[in-house]
Scaffold this active site. Structure first.
Site, PDB file in Angstrom:
ATOM      1  CE  LYS A 272      -3.101   2.653   3.017  1.00 53.73           C
ATOM      2  NZ  LYS A 272      -3.773   2.699   4.340  1.00 53.73           N
ATOM      3  CG  ASP A 277      -5.407   8.290   4.243  1.00 56.86           C
ATOM      4  OD1 ASP A 277      -6.295   8.832   3.558  1.00 56.86           O
ATOM      5  OD2 ASP A 277      -5.628   7.368   5.048  1.00 56.86           O
ATOM      6  CE  LYS A 284      -6.260   9.332   7.569  1.00 57.56           C
ATOM      7  NZ  LYS A 284      -6.794   8.119   8.203  1.00 57.56           N
ATOM      8  CG  ASP A 295      -1.872   5.435   4.822  1.00 60.35           C
ATOM      9  OD1 ASP A 295      -1.692   4.436   5.551  1.00 60.35           O
ATOM     10  OD2 ASP A 295      -2.967   5.712   4.314  1.00 60.35           O
ATOM     11  CG  ASP A 354      -9.706   7.580   6.529  1.00 57.00           C
ATOM     12  OD1 ASP A 354      -8.657   7.649   5.847  1.00 57.00           O
ATOM     13  OD2 ASP A 354      -9.705   7.648   7.773  1.00 57.00           O
ATOM     14  CD  GLU A 356      -6.700   5.259   2.341  1.00 56.58           C
ATOM     15  OE1 GLU A 356      -5.559   4.942   2.708  1.00 56.58           O
ATOM     16  OE2 GLU A 356      -7.626   5.499   3.138  1.00 56.58           O
ATOM     17  NE  ARG A 358     -10.623  -1.283   3.918  1.00 50.87           N
ATOM     18  CZ  ARG A 358     -11.182  -1.422   5.127  1.00 50.87           C
ATOM     19  NH1 ARG A 358     -12.349  -2.044   5.241  1.00 50.87           N
ATOM     20  NH2 ARG A 358     -10.587  -0.984   6.210  1.00 50.87           N
TER      21      ARG A 358
END
Length: 510
Positions: A272, A277, A284, A295, A354, A356, A358
């Site tokens: 990933k 993010d 967030k 991230d 959020d 995201e 996956r």
């Protein structure tokens, strides 16, 4: 990076800024560890008493500095705690030595040379101490004013330990030399991963990350393929495109391939790579954005592992897939309620932008599956739920094969990366049923880390062994440094992935 050498020299006659010794925690106070005999003799056999007077106990990670006696050419002795004495006829664990070497290396910032006289029972210990020194001496100063040089820099800055001699290491011993070379390669690449994680997101967007991979690929003879926005659109990578839709910096999917002429197995690694993010439209809350440059730690780990495999010449084909995007809110961003058609053809209802990671991983997992590798391992800072479950220093392992999950766990334990096997309960899958699409990107709140694993499993090709590492906790250290772990990006999972590649290549894992 700190320069490492193996030396059979005696500690008293070695010219260095410091001599590092190990100290165990005995029943009646600190006990000098094997290797420290000559130093103890220089203190007339009173080293343990001196250390106790200074408050040292031998506890793991404890560092005590004391002036050297006249019998040593080095002016300073650094005693580092190893914890409890091992049982009779047993040696200190490699991870204990790794942590001790790292703590001592950090304590010697600014020194030019140090001699490490830690107990080395075999080549494995040589590698552990070498890794500890190189990882513990790490420093990220690229953006500090002092790094620009000049008089102010010379006055205020302290460079990491420049050179370390590992006393007791045998420079003519093949096993010791191999251990040192392996430790150097892996630590250098792990530290490169740390640099990427620590890099601010205004300098590391998906395009910049891809360019760094391309440069490394040329240096190490790796094949690199970069899919830009147009190529992703043509290929139908709806997950990666959907996550990157709100950013001015377009997403990328990078494929990094190491091929061995002797390989009979193929390991695929998927990372990933969300370079920043914000949460997207599902923004967030305050206090959760400041470290979101980390991230992309999974992609950094995969990148480092593939390059390490190449540098070590492992007899296994290793392909890294880096799913790179920046998750931002804007008029073009994916909204909660949107439906994305993934690379696999499956549709996903996005209930929370959020969640995201996956989505980008799903596309990359399907792309990796198309090559029919023997196994796929994905690595991601995926869920806060995994941090709630396992804390900030342990990553979770899920898999579609219990034996493989156990093998990944054992590999992590072997290299000193705390991990824990986690289940994939089938009853949690129903929570992701969507009335609109094939699946939703959210399910039940409780067990959220396991739900994410179940989502990813949907995008692994049939019959392919797969494991998922959720490194959300240990990927970024918000607290103070400890052992060989710095503040900031840690590079966790790199060593586990490299060990897995070694095991697959040697035939000891599937």
């Amino acid at each position: 990076m700190t320069a490492l050498t193996l030396s059979t020299a005696a500690a008293p006659g070695l010219r260095a800024d410091a001599i590092v010794i190990g100290v165990a925690k005995g029943a009646n106070g600190p006990v000098p560890a094997p290797g420290a005999e000559a130093v103890d003799k220089a203190y007339d056999g009173r080293l343990a008493g001196v250390l106790e007077t200074l408050g040292a106990s031998g506890a793991e990670g404890e560092v005590t500095k004391l002036p050297a006696p006249s019998g040593l050419k080095a002016p300073l002795v650094v005693a580092v705690g190893l914890g409890a004495e091992p049982e009779k006829d047993s040696a200190f664990a490699p991870e204990t030595l790794r942590k001790a070497a790292g703590a001592a290396a950090r304590a010697l910032t600014g020194a030019k040379k140090a001699a490490f006289v830690l107990p080395l029972a075999d080549a494995g210990d040589v590698g552990a101490v070498a890794e500890g020194v190189l990882l513990g001496a790490y420093s990220f100063d690229t953006y500090k004013e002092n790094n620009a040089g000049g008089a102010r820099a010379a006055k205020n800055s302290k460079a990491p330990l420049a050179e370390a001699a590992l006393l007791g290491g045998k420079p003519r011993d093949a096993a010791h030399k191999t251990a040192l070379a392996r430790a150097t390669a892996v630590a250098e690449e792990l530290n490169r991963a740390r640099d990427l994680i620590n890099m601010p997101p205004n300098d590391l967007n998906p395009e910049a990350f891809a360019a760094i991979v391309q440069t490394a690929g040329k240096e190490h003879g790796l094949k690199v393929q970069v899919l830009d926005v147009k190529a992703l659109e043509k290929g139908g990578y709806g997950g990666i495109l959907g996550v990157g839709a709100g950013s001015a910096s377009g997403p990328r999917l990078v494929k990094l391939s190491y091929t061995s002429s002797k390989a009979t197995k193929h390991l695929a690694l998927v990372g990933k790579g969300i370079t920043y993010d914000s949460g997207g439209i599902s923004l967030k809350p305050p206090g959760h954005n400041e470290t979101m440059k980390c991230d992309m730690s999974g992609a950094a780990a995969v990148f480092a592992a593939v390059v390490s495999a190449a540098r070590l010449g492992l007899e296994v084909n290793v392909t890294g897939w880096l799913a790179l995007a920046e998750n931002m809110p804007s008029g073009s961003a994916t909204r909660p309620g949107d439906v994305l058609r993934m690379y696999s053809g499956k549709t996903v209802e996005v209930l929370n932008t959020d969640a995201e990671g996956r989505l980008v991983l799903a596309d990359a997992l399907w792309a990796a599956s198309a090559e029919k590798p023997d196994a796929i391992v994905d690595v991601a800072t995926l869920t806060g739920a995994m941090m709630v479950a396992l804390g900030s220093r342990t990553f979770g392992i899920m898999a579609n094969d219990d034996a493989f999950r156990t093998a990944v766990y054992e590999a992590a334990e072997e290299v000193g990366e705390p991990a824990w096997p986690m289940p994939l309960p089938e009853h949690l899958r129903k929570g992701m049923d969507s009335p609109t699409a094939d699946i939703a990107n959210m399910g039940e709140r409780m067990g959220g880390g396991l739900v994410a694993g179940l989502f990813l499993r949907e995008f692994v090709g049939e019959g392919i062994t797969w494991a998922h590492l959720d490194i959300a906790g240990p990927a970024f250290n918000d607290g103070g440094p400890f052992g060989y772990t710095p503040k900031g990006g840690t590079g966790t999972a790199v060593r586990t992935l490299v060990r897995l590649a070694e095991l697959v290549g040697s035939g000891d894992l599937g």
